[in-house]
Design a protein around this motif. Sequence first.
Motif, PDB file in Angstrom:
ATOM      1  N   VAL A  62      87.263  32.154 -38.237  1.00  0.00           N
ATOM      2  CA  VAL A  62      86.203  32.131 -39.255  1.00  0.00           C
ATOM      3  C   VAL A  62      86.377  30.907 -40.151  1.00  0.00           C
ATOM      4  CG1 VAL A  62      85.368  33.312 -41.329  1.00  0.00           C
ATOM      5  CG2 VAL A  62      85.816  34.623 -39.244  1.00  0.00           C
ATOM      6  N   GLU A  63      87.562  30.756 -40.705  1.00  0.00           N
ATOM      7  CA  GLU A  63      87.819  29.627 -41.609  1.00  0.00           C
ATOM      8  C   GLU A  63      87.743  28.305 -40.841  1.00  0.00           C
ATOM      9  OE1 GLU A  63      91.564  29.946 -43.604  1.00  0.00           O
ATOM     10  OE2 GLU A  63      90.914  28.683 -45.265  1.00  0.00           O
ATOM     11  N   ARG A  64      88.301  28.327 -39.624  1.00  0.00           N
ATOM     12  CA  ARG A  64      88.381  27.088 -38.835  1.00  0.00           C
ATOM     13  C   ARG A  64      86.987  26.521 -38.537  1.00  0.00           C
ATOM     14  NH1 ARG A  64      90.971  28.205 -33.684  1.00  0.00           N
ATOM     15  NH2 ARG A  64      92.347  29.487 -34.929  1.00  0.00           N
ATOM     16  N   TYR A  65      86.032  27.412 -38.319  1.00  0.00           N
ATOM     17  CA  TYR A  65      84.679  26.958 -37.990  1.00  0.00           C
ATOM     18  C   TYR A  65      84.100  26.076 -39.094  1.00  0.00           C
ATOM     19  CZ  TYR A  65      79.677  26.976 -37.121  1.00  0.00           C
ATOM     20  OH  TYR A  65      78.373  26.580 -36.921  1.00  0.00           O
ATOM     21  N   PHE A  66      84.485  26.361 -40.341  1.00  0.00           N
ATOM     22  CA  PHE A  66      83.914  25.622 -41.473  1.00  0.00           C
ATOM     23  C   PHE A  66      84.789  24.445 -41.906  1.00  0.00           C
ATOM     24  CE2 PHE A  66      81.892  29.787 -41.590  1.00  0.00           C
ATOM     25  CZ  PHE A  66      80.564  29.410 -41.629  1.00  0.00           C
ATOM     26  N   GLN A  67      85.804  24.138 -41.111  1.00  0.00           N
ATOM     27  CA  GLN A  67      86.653  22.984 -41.411  1.00  0.00           C
ATOM     28  C   GLN A  67      86.403  21.860 -40.397  1.00  0.00           C
ATOM     29  OE1 GLN A  67      90.374  25.035 -41.164  1.00  0.00           O
ATOM     30  NE2 GLN A  67      90.384  25.563 -43.341  1.00  0.00           N
ATOM     31  N   ASN A  68      86.895  20.679 -40.730  1.00  0.00           N
ATOM     32  CA  ASN A  68      86.772  19.562 -39.791  1.00  0.00           C
ATOM     33  C   ASN A  68      87.624  19.792 -38.551  1.00  0.00           C
ATOM     34  OD1 ASN A  68      86.175  17.550 -42.457  1.00  0.00           O
ATOM     35  ND2 ASN A  68      85.029  17.243 -40.576  1.00  0.00           N
ATOM     36  N   ASN A  69      87.103  19.315 -37.425  1.00  0.00           N
ATOM     37  CA  ASN A  69      87.876  19.282 -36.191  1.00  0.00           C
ATOM     38  C   ASN A  69      87.856  17.815 -35.747  1.00  0.00           C
ATOM     39  OD1 ASN A  69      88.732  19.291 -33.520  1.00  0.00           O
ATOM     40  ND2 ASN A  69      87.757  21.254 -33.040  1.00  0.00           N
ATOM     41  N   ALA A  70      88.808  17.041 -36.304  1.00  0.00           N
ATOM     42  CA  ALA A  70      88.787  15.590 -36.134  1.00  0.00           C
ATOM     43  C   ALA A  70      88.834  15.190 -34.655  1.00  0.00           C
ATOM     44  CB  ALA A  70      89.954  14.962 -36.897  1.00  0.00           C
ATOM     45  N   GLU A  71      89.616  15.919 -33.891  1.00  0.00           N
ATOM     46  CA  GLU A  71      89.740  15.595 -32.463  1.00  0.00           C
ATOM     47  C   GLU A  71      88.385  15.691 -31.753  1.00  0.00           C
ATOM     48  OE1 GLU A  71      92.593  17.590 -29.363  1.00  0.00           O
ATOM     49  OE2 GLU A  71      93.627  17.202 -31.269  1.00  0.00           O
ATOM     50  N   LEU A  72      87.699  16.780 -32.029  1.00  0.00           N
ATOM     51  CA  LEU A  72      86.376  16.982 -31.423  1.00  0.00           C
ATOM     52  C   LEU A  72      85.393  15.909 -31.908  1.00  0.00           C
ATOM     53  CD1 LEU A  72      84.203  18.715 -29.898  1.00  0.00           C
ATOM     54  CD2 LEU A  72      83.920  19.978 -32.041  1.00  0.00           C
ATOM     55  N   GLU A  73      85.404  15.659 -33.213  1.00  0.00           N
ATOM     56  CA  GLU A  73      84.451  14.683 -33.773  1.00  0.00           C
ATOM     57  C   GLU A  73      84.716  13.290 -33.179  1.00  0.00           C
ATOM     58  OE1 GLU A  73      85.370  15.441 -37.835  1.00  0.00           O
ATOM     59  OE2 GLU A  73      84.521  17.459 -37.689  1.00  0.00           O
ATOM     60  N   ASP A  74      85.998  12.906 -33.070  1.00  0.00           N
ATOM     61  CA  ASP A  74      86.331  11.603 -32.478  1.00  0.00           C
ATOM     62  C   ASP A  74      85.906  11.544 -31.012  1.00  0.00           C
ATOM     63  OD1 ASP A  74      87.349  10.958 -34.893  1.00  0.00           O
ATOM     64  OD2 ASP A  74      89.472  11.143 -34.334  1.00  0.00           O
ATOM     65  N   ALA A  75      86.147  12.641 -30.297  1.00  0.00           N
ATOM     66  CA  ALA A  75      85.780  12.662 -28.877  1.00  0.00           C
ATOM     67  C   ALA A  75      84.273  12.496 -28.712  1.00  0.00           C
ATOM     68  CB  ALA A  75      86.251  13.966 -28.234  1.00  0.00           C
ATOM     69  N   LEU A  76      83.504  13.155 -29.560  1.00  0.00           N
ATOM     70  CA  LEU A  76      82.041  13.027 -29.482  1.00  0.00           C
ATOM     71  C   LEU A  76      81.624  11.593 -29.813  1.00  0.00           C
ATOM     72  CD1 LEU A  76      81.030  16.394 -31.208  1.00  0.00           C
ATOM     73  CD2 LEU A  76      80.567  15.788 -28.835  1.00  0.00           C
ATOM     74  N   ASP A  77      82.249  11.022 -30.864  1.00  0.00           N
ATOM     75  CA  ASP A  77      81.951   9.640 -31.241  1.00  0.00           C
ATOM     76  C   ASP A  77      82.231   8.679 -30.095  1.00  0.00           C
ATOM     77  OD1 ASP A  77      80.898   9.733 -33.778  1.00  0.00           O
ATOM     78  OD2 ASP A  77      82.876   9.813 -34.755  1.00  0.00           O
ATOM     79  N   SER A  78      83.400   8.844 -29.476  1.00  0.00           N
ATOM     80  CA  SER A  78      83.791   7.876 -28.453  1.00  0.00           C
ATOM     81  C   SER A  78      82.925   8.008 -27.193  1.00  0.00           C
ATOM     82  CB  SER A  78      85.286   7.987 -28.127  1.00  0.00           C
ATOM     83  OG  SER A  78      85.510   9.212 -27.505  1.00  0.00           O
ATOM     84  N   ARG A  79      82.239   9.150 -27.046  1.00  0.00           N
ATOM     85  CA  ARG A  79      81.286   9.266 -25.931  1.00  0.00           C
ATOM     86  C   ARG A  79      79.880   8.833 -26.341  1.00  0.00           C
ATOM     87  NH1 ARG A  79      82.944  15.158 -23.482  1.00  0.00           N
ATOM     88  NH2 ARG A  79      85.143  14.668 -23.296  1.00  0.00           N
TER      89      ARG A  79
END
Length: 290
Positions: A62-79
Amino acid sequence: MVRKAIIPVAGLGTRFLPVTKSIPKNMIPVLDHPALHYAVAEAAEAGIRDIMFVVSKNQETVERYFQNNAELEDALDSRGNTSRADEMRAIARMVNVSTVLQEQQLGLGHAVLMAREIIGDEPFAVFLPDDIIWGAMPTIGSMIEQYREHGSNVIAVKDVPDSAVPFLGIVDGRPVSDSEYVLSGMVEKPSLENAPSNLAIIGRYVLSPEIFDILERVEPGAVGEIQLTDAIKVMMENPGVRAYRFPGRHFDVGTPAGLLKASIHAALQRDEMKDDIVEWMKLAIAEHGR
Ligand code: G1P
């Protein structure tokens, strides 16, 4: 100004077993967002900045969903999928979240009391995330306005059929406008004979911090639980309780059928899905409808 909200999410979610063996009920999606996202987005839109989730064990997602997931965000950016990455960052920016553990589920009133320390001595909102409301304006925002104007507690209500009455909080009141009532009674899960009206409480509240002292004293009520409704009732004389019959579309996503209806409603708001879903619904009605 109301800046903080409590969102109770503890509970077994038995209606959604077996999914809820491993996924908190409010993380089950309505279309493509967890059900909980909608309440939090409504809060953020109304200017609420701090959300306190009242959780049970194993609800870290629950808490994690509302926090940053830098790894995911970077992966999306790099694609090259920057719009998706930005969308993910925006979720983390909506509000600040914290959690408090409710070890025993003794009722909604008890869950709210768990957040006392973090709320302190200021008015706050409560959202029950099983209730999703879609409308032009965030329902809680209109309720905060009314709190500011009248200084009374405010709860959201809607007309419900007789069959729903024994499962909800039901209010008694005097209309003071098309959509507002001054309340003189409220009862949690009444029998149909004892219900003062068909106006039911829906999970949005703006409450004054006096409620915490009352919750400390209130005895278990309907279904043996410490009921928020019973504590709000104590404030009816002073400072008063008003009800707001909100104009938006409401879905109870606390049951599988309600969740499905809300998902379909959400899909029908999306240009890229709408035609496909409507076509399919026509076929389904031809096959199953009367
Ligand atoms: C709670 C409240 C009830 C309200 C309902 C709305 O009940 O106690 O007053 O009508 O939410 O969803 P629960 O659904 O937790 O039994």
